[in-house]
Design a protein around this motif. Structure first.
Motif, PDB file in Angstrom:
ATOM      1  N   ILE A   9       0.851  -1.185   0.000  1.00 52.73           N
ATOM      2  CA  ILE A   9       0.000   0.000   0.000  1.00 52.73           C
ATOM      3  C   ILE A   9       0.889   1.239   0.000  1.00 52.73           C
ATOM      4  CG2 ILE A   9      -0.239   0.155   2.539  1.00 52.73           C
ATOM      5  CD1 ILE A   9      -3.292   0.745   1.978  1.00 52.73           C
ATOM      6  N   ALA A  23      -9.350  -3.246   1.491  1.00 54.00           N
ATOM      7  CA  ALA A  23      -8.008  -3.831   1.433  1.00 54.00           C
ATOM      8  C   ALA A  23      -7.486  -4.277   2.810  1.00 54.00           C
ATOM      9  CB  ALA A  23      -7.037  -2.835   0.804  1.00 54.00           C
ATOM     10  N   SER A 186     -15.286  -5.198   0.244  1.00 57.23           N
ATOM     11  CA  SER A 186     -16.336  -4.243  -0.121  1.00 57.23           C
ATOM     12  C   SER A 186     -15.762  -3.114  -0.949  1.00 57.23           C
ATOM     13  CB  SER A 186     -16.929  -3.627   1.151  1.00 57.23           C
ATOM     14  OG  SER A 186     -17.351  -4.625   2.002  1.00 57.23           O
ATOM     15  N   LYS A 187     -16.576  -2.661  -1.871  1.00 55.25           N
ATOM     16  CA  LYS A 187     -16.221  -1.449  -2.595  1.00 55.25           C
ATOM     17  C   LYS A 187     -17.088  -0.341  -1.998  1.00 55.25           C
ATOM     18  CE  LYS A 187     -15.867   0.436  -7.237  1.00 55.25           C
ATOM     19  NZ  LYS A 187     -16.131   0.200  -8.647  1.00 55.25           N
ATOM     20  N   VAL A 188     -16.448   0.633  -1.401  1.00 58.58           N
ATOM     21  CA  VAL A 188     -17.196   1.696  -0.734  1.00 58.58           C
ATOM     22  C   VAL A 188     -17.280   2.906  -1.654  1.00 58.58           C
ATOM     23  CG1 VAL A 188     -17.365   3.110   1.350  1.00 58.58           C
ATOM     24  CG2 VAL A 188     -16.321   0.845   1.472  1.00 58.58           C
ATOM     25  N   LYS A 197     -16.261   5.915  -6.662  1.00 59.64           N
ATOM     26  CA  LYS A 197     -15.600   5.205  -5.569  1.00 59.64           C
ATOM     27  C   LYS A 197     -15.165   6.202  -4.485  1.00 59.64           C
ATOM     28  CE  LYS A 197     -11.803   1.962  -5.395  1.00 59.64           C
ATOM     29  NZ  LYS A 197     -10.789   1.220  -6.088  1.00 59.64           N
ATOM     30  N   MET A 198     -15.333   5.844  -3.218  1.00 56.70           N
ATOM     31  CA  MET A 198     -14.900   6.743  -2.144  1.00 56.70           C
ATOM     32  C   MET A 198     -13.407   7.032  -2.298  1.00 56.70           C
ATOM     33  SD  MET A 198     -15.097   6.338   2.014  1.00 56.70           S
ATOM     34  CE  MET A 198     -16.832   6.692   2.172  1.00 56.70           C
TER      35      MET A 198
END
Ligand code: AMP
Length: 335
Positions: A9, A23, A186-188, A197-198
């Protein structure tokens, strides 16, 4: 023996709940079932214009944030990429095997460079070769799996190709071809524009920080976009409402979510009630994370020693691979 997972990351100033649910939470879960190596990739962060003092502070902060989220040094390795110089060396060697054309077709490079071009900004060669460094990050640990989102699949493909090309060219089986690990994450979406996408870059009203204070979380959720409650016939749940349900489920509140879902289906759901439950769940999460964060950052000496020690452990593994790589590509023995 557990199979090895590698994931990285970039250091950022503040993670948001999308980073966590999409993630980092998965990283924490994988620690028990896999041999996990996680990297904070500061060398990737310098491919775009940046401020050096922010970079160092963000890297330090990222270590604390990830440990607060539950990355456990007893179970996994968390390293800082630039403390393992073998990544950059393997990147050079792999770069000499990587076709130029393949790199120029990478969508992330095209997207980012278009963005920079439109602002007449500077585009570095580092941005172009970024995917090769990413391949080196993975291949140096001979990782079996890389958890990936859909947008990262192309970069993993390059790592797989480079492993193949290296092994073929030098008649070896040294590099392990990594596989994508598709896990349910999850896709926030953004609170203010739930079709996107956030992301922090959209602005303050769009995201919830992972360590954010209660009052601003409540404000943001209260003003999250839903719908007027009357959707045209044939149109399903609006993106904003679906996103609130997604966040609730990601917080582990499955029962509450299915109860409210039932109310939605029968037409009796009050969005204020849904928002209250979502805000409560997020406040519960961030309060827990903030208190863990305070404990960790109060003990700075232990923290620094821990980071150095973990990066050394990563380095030992990386050195082993690089020693063998140098041998097969014809570079002299170093130590
Ligand atoms: P980034 O800083 O955007 O590179 O994101 C770091 C990690 O968080 C990547 O694995 C992303 O896929 C994940 N991520 C970022 N934003 C979101 C989001 N809104 N929802 C889910 N996952 C996300």
């Amino acid at each position: 023996m557990k199979s090895r997972v590698l994931s990285c990351i970039q250091p950022t100033a503040e993670m948001h709940i999308g980073n966590y649910f999409g993630a980092v939470k998965n990283w924490v879960d994988l620690q028990d079932s896999h041999d996990c190596i996680y990297g904070i990739v500061d060398l990737h962060a310098i491919t775009m214009p940046y401020d050096p003092s922010h970079l160092r502070a963000n890297t330090e902060r990222m270590v604390i944030d990830l440990l607060s989220c539950g990355i456990d040094p007893e179970k996994a390795i968390l390293f800082i990429q630039s403390l393992v110089p073998e990544h950059a060396e393997l990147c050079w060697i792999l770069g000499c095997l990587c076709p130029y054309g393949e790199l120029s077709r990478m969508t992330q490079f095209k997207d980012k460079s278009e963005l920079l071009e439109s602002g007449k900004s500077f585009i570095s060669a580092g941005l172009f070769t970024y995917p090769v460094l990413q391949a080196a990050d993975i291949l140096i640990y001979r990782a079996n799996f890389v958890p990936v989102g859909k947008d990262q699949e192309q970069h993993l493909e390059l790592s797989r190709d480079l492993a193949d090309r290296f092994n073929r060219q030098f008649g070896t089986q040294l590099l392990v071809k990594p596989q994508a690990l598709f896990t349910e994450t999850s896709k926030v979406m953004s609170l203010a524009d739930p079709n996107r996408k956030m992301s922090k870059s959209l602005g303050d009203r769009h995201y919830v920080g992972l360590f954010e204070e209660e009052s601003s979380i409540r404000d943001k959720i209260k003003s999250a976009v839903t719908d007027s409650g009357v959707l045209p016939p044939g149109v399903g749940m609006s993106a904003g409402v679906a996103n609130l349900f997604e966040i609730l489920k990601a917080c582990g509140k499955k029962e509450e979510a299915s109860l409210l879902w039932g109310q939605y289906e029968s037409g009796g759901l009050k969005y204020t009630e849904l928002k209250d439950v979502v805000a409560n769940s997020l406040v519960e999460l961030t309060t827990r994370l903030r208190s863990r964060r305070k404990e960790i950052s109060d003990d700075a000496t232990t923290l620094n020693a821990k980071v150095k020690e973990m990066s050394e452990r990563a380095r030992d593994l990386a050195k082993e691979t690089l020693k063998l790589v140098r041998e097969v590509v014809g570079l002299p023995e170093r130590e």
